[in-house]
Scaffold this motif. Structure first.
Motif, mmCIF file in Angstrom:
data_model
loop_
_atom_site.group_PDB
_atom_site.id
_atom_site.type_symbol
_atom_site.label_atom_id
_atom_site.label_comp_id
_atom_site.label_asym_id
_atom_site.label_seq_id
_atom_site.Cartn_x
_atom_site.Cartn_y
_atom_site.Cartn_z
ATOM 1 N N MET A 187 0.751 -1.173 -0.188
ATOM 2 C CA MET A 187 -0.121 0.056 0.034
ATOM 3 C C MET A 187 0.900 1.289 0.167
ATOM 4 O O MET A 187 0.559 2.195 -0.512
ATOM 5 C CB MET A 187 -0.961 -0.116 1.265
ATOM 6 N N LYS A 188 1.797 1.206 0.822
ATOM 7 C CA LYS A 188 2.671 2.583 1.022
ATOM 8 C C LYS A 188 3.344 2.596 -0.487
ATOM 9 O O LYS A 188 3.593 3.772 -0.925
ATOM 10 C CB LYS A 188 3.866 2.151 1.879
ATOM 11 N N ASP A 189 3.690 1.523 -1.221
ATOM 12 C CA ASP A 189 4.530 1.838 -2.531
ATOM 13 C C ASP A 189 3.581 2.350 -3.536
ATOM 14 O O ASP A 189 3.941 3.252 -4.348
ATOM 15 C CB ASP A 189 5.101 0.369 -3.082
ATOM 16 N N ASN A 190 2.413 1.917 -3.403
ATOM 17 C CA ASN A 190 1.314 2.558 -4.386
ATOM 18 C C ASN A 190 0.996 4.016 -4.204
ATOM 19 O O ASN A 190 0.872 4.826 -4.833
ATOM 20 C CB ASN A 190 -0.222 1.936 -4.380
ATOM 21 N N ILE A 191 0.975 4.355 -2.775
ATOM 22 C CA ILE A 191 0.684 5.948 -2.520
ATOM 23 C C ILE A 191 2.091 6.765 -2.967
ATOM 24 O O ILE A 191 2.052 7.715 -3.551
ATOM 25 C CB ILE A 191 0.829 6.091 -0.917
ATOM 26 N N GLN A 192 3.265 6.041 -3.058
ATOM 27 C CA GLN A 192 4.477 6.959 -3.514
ATOM 28 C C GLN A 192 4.625 7.027 -4.733
ATOM 29 O O GLN A 192 4.917 7.951 -5.302
ATOM 30 C CB GLN A 192 5.816 5.867 -2.902
ATOM 31 N N LEU A 193 3.964 5.869 -5.733
ATOM 32 C CA LEU A 193 3.948 5.912 -6.930
ATOM 33 C C LEU A 193 2.775 7.075 -7.509
ATOM 34 O O LEU A 193 3.256 7.591 -8.563
ATOM 35 C CB LEU A 193 3.582 4.491 -7.722
ATOM 36 N N ILE A 194 1.963 7.038 -6.754
ATOM 37 C CA ILE A 194 0.683 7.897 -7.239
ATOM 38 C C ILE A 194 1.180 9.366 -6.942
ATOM 39 O O ILE A 194 1.174 10.389 -7.820
ATOM 40 C CB ILE A 194 -0.626 7.571 -6.461
ATOM 41 N N THR A 195 2.070 9.597 -5.881
ATOM 42 C CA THR A 195 2.546 10.794 -5.584
ATOM 43 C C THR A 195 3.727 11.354 -6.499
ATOM 44 O O THR A 195 3.693 12.581 -7.085
ATOM 45 C CB THR A 195 2.997 10.774 -4.118
ATOM 46 N N ALA A 196 4.407 10.262 -6.833
ATOM 47 C CA ALA A 196 5.421 10.683 -7.834
ATOM 48 C C ALA A 196 5.001 11.019 -9.169
ATOM 49 O O ALA A 196 5.443 12.010 -9.902
ATOM 50 C CB ALA A 196 6.513 9.343 -7.898
ATOM 51 N N THR A 197 3.904 10.544 -9.414
ATOM 52 C CA THR A 197 3.056 10.651 -10.902
ATOM 53 C C THR A 197 2.578 11.950 -10.730
ATOM 54 O O THR A 197 2.775 12.912 -11.678
ATOM 55 C CB THR A 197 2.117 9.597 -11.132
ATOM 56 N N LEU A 198 1.883 12.335 -9.789
ATOM 57 C CA LEU A 198 1.090 13.638 -9.638
ATOM 58 C C LEU A 198 2.119 14.723 -9.518
ATOM 59 O O LEU A 198 1.936 15.702 -10.267
ATOM 60 C CB LEU A 198 0.149 13.633 -8.470
ATOM 61 N N LEU A 199 3.069 14.493 -8.758
ATOM 62 C CA LEU A 199 4.121 15.515 -8.474
ATOM 63 C C LEU A 199 4.819 15.965 -9.997
ATOM 64 O O LEU A 199 4.991 17.066 -10.309
ATOM 65 C CB LEU A 199 5.050 15.413 -7.654
ATOM 66 N N SER A 200 5.252 15.061 -10.696
ATOM 67 C CA SER A 200 5.918 15.182 -12.018
ATOM 68 C C SER A 200 5.001 15.834 -12.978
ATOM 69 O O SER A 200 5.422 16.805 -13.722
ATOM 70 C CB SER A 200 6.323 13.771 -12.543
ATOM 71 N N ALA A 201 3.619 15.335 -13.066
ATOM 72 C CA ALA A 201 2.788 15.774 -13.928
ATOM 73 C C ALA A 201 2.273 17.272 -13.604
ATOM 74 O O ALA A 201 2.323 18.116 -14.327
ATOM 75 C CB ALA A 201 1.378 14.936 -14.020
ATOM 76 N N GLY A 202 2.224 17.586 -12.491
ATOM 77 C CA GLY A 202 1.847 18.937 -11.849
ATOM 78 C C GLY A 202 2.897 19.831 -12.126
ATOM 79 O O GLY A 202 2.696 21.091 -12.387
ATOM 80 N N GLY A 203 4.211 19.266 -11.922
ATOM 81 C CA GLY A 203 5.263 20.338 -12.031
ATOM 82 C C GLY A 203 5.588 20.534 -13.764
ATOM 83 O O GLY A 203 5.810 21.704 -13.693
ATOM 84 N N LEU A 204 5.477 19.366 -14.532
ATOM 85 C CA LEU A 204 5.594 19.967 -16.106
ATOM 86 C C LEU A 204 4.308 20.790 -16.338
ATOM 87 O O LEU A 204 4.551 21.732 -17.222
ATOM 88 C CB LEU A 204 5.151 18.749 -16.524
ATOM 89 N N ILE A 205 2.994 20.703 -15.799
ATOM 90 C CA ILE A 205 1.978 21.535 -16.215
ATOM 91 C C ILE A 205 2.368 23.001 -15.768
ATOM 92 O O ILE A 205 2.247 23.977 -16.591
ATOM 93 C CB ILE A 205 0.710 21.041 -15.627
ATOM 94 N N LEU A 206 2.822 23.120 -14.551
ATOM 95 C CA LEU A 206 3.206 24.535 -14.022
ATOM 96 C C LEU A 206 4.338 25.000 -14.877
ATOM 97 O O LEU A 206 4.279 26.295 -15.097
ATOM 98 C CB LEU A 206 3.567 24.529 -12.528
ATOM 99 N N LEU A 207 5.396 24.249 -15.434
ATOM 100 C CA LEU A 207 6.420 24.873 -16.213
ATOM 101 C C LEU A 207 5.816 25.425 -17.547
ATOM 102 O O LEU A 207 6.058 26.468 -17.879
ATOM 103 C CB LEU A 207 7.414 23.768 -16.528
ATOM 104 N N PHE A 208 4.942 24.807 -18.007
ATOM 105 C CA PHE A 208 4.410 25.013 -19.263
ATOM 106 C C PHE A 208 3.600 26.400 -19.059
ATOM 107 O O PHE A 208 3.658 27.185 -19.914
ATOM 108 C CB PHE A 208 3.555 23.975 -19.781
ATOM 109 N N CYS A 209 2.755 26.417 -18.045
ATOM 110 C CA CYS A 209 2.133 27.714 -17.745
ATOM 111 C C CYS A 209 2.925 28.827 -17.343
ATOM 112 O O CYS A 209 2.574 29.893 -17.941
ATOM 113 C CB CYS A 209 1.157 27.441 -16.423
ATOM 114 N N GLY A 210 3.749 28.541 -16.683
ATOM 115 C CA GLY A 210 4.682 29.786 -16.529
ATOM 116 C C GLY A 210 5.567 30.288 -17.779
ATOM 117 O O GLY A 210 5.884 31.528 -17.772
#
Length: 62
Positions: free
Chosen positions: A1-24
């Motif tokens: 369960m902890k690994d799934n949360i880590q993978l989901i967090t990693a995916t969301l942070l990467s996607a969110g970061g890329l979206i903010l980079l393009f927006c900026g």
């Protein structure tokens, strides 16, 4: 369960970061947040997501 949360967090942070980079970079600032703040936070979020993802891969590599 902890690994799934880590993978989901990693995916969301990467996607969110890329979206903010393009927006900026490509969107004219209409609000109060300066584009350099969006780019800086996007870089931090992408880097953090990448580290989480790398850690996940090496923990589960067998």
């Amino acid at each position: 369960m902890k690994d799934n949360i880590q993978l989901i967090t990693a995916t969301l942070l990467s996607a969110g970061g890329l979206i903010l980079l393009f927006c900026g970079v490509f969107i004219d600032p209409e609000g109060e947040i300066h584009e350099s703040i969006l780019v800086a936070f996007g870089e931090v979020a992408t880097f953090t997501g990448t580290l989480f993802g790398i850690d996940y891969v090496y923990k589960n590599k067998r």
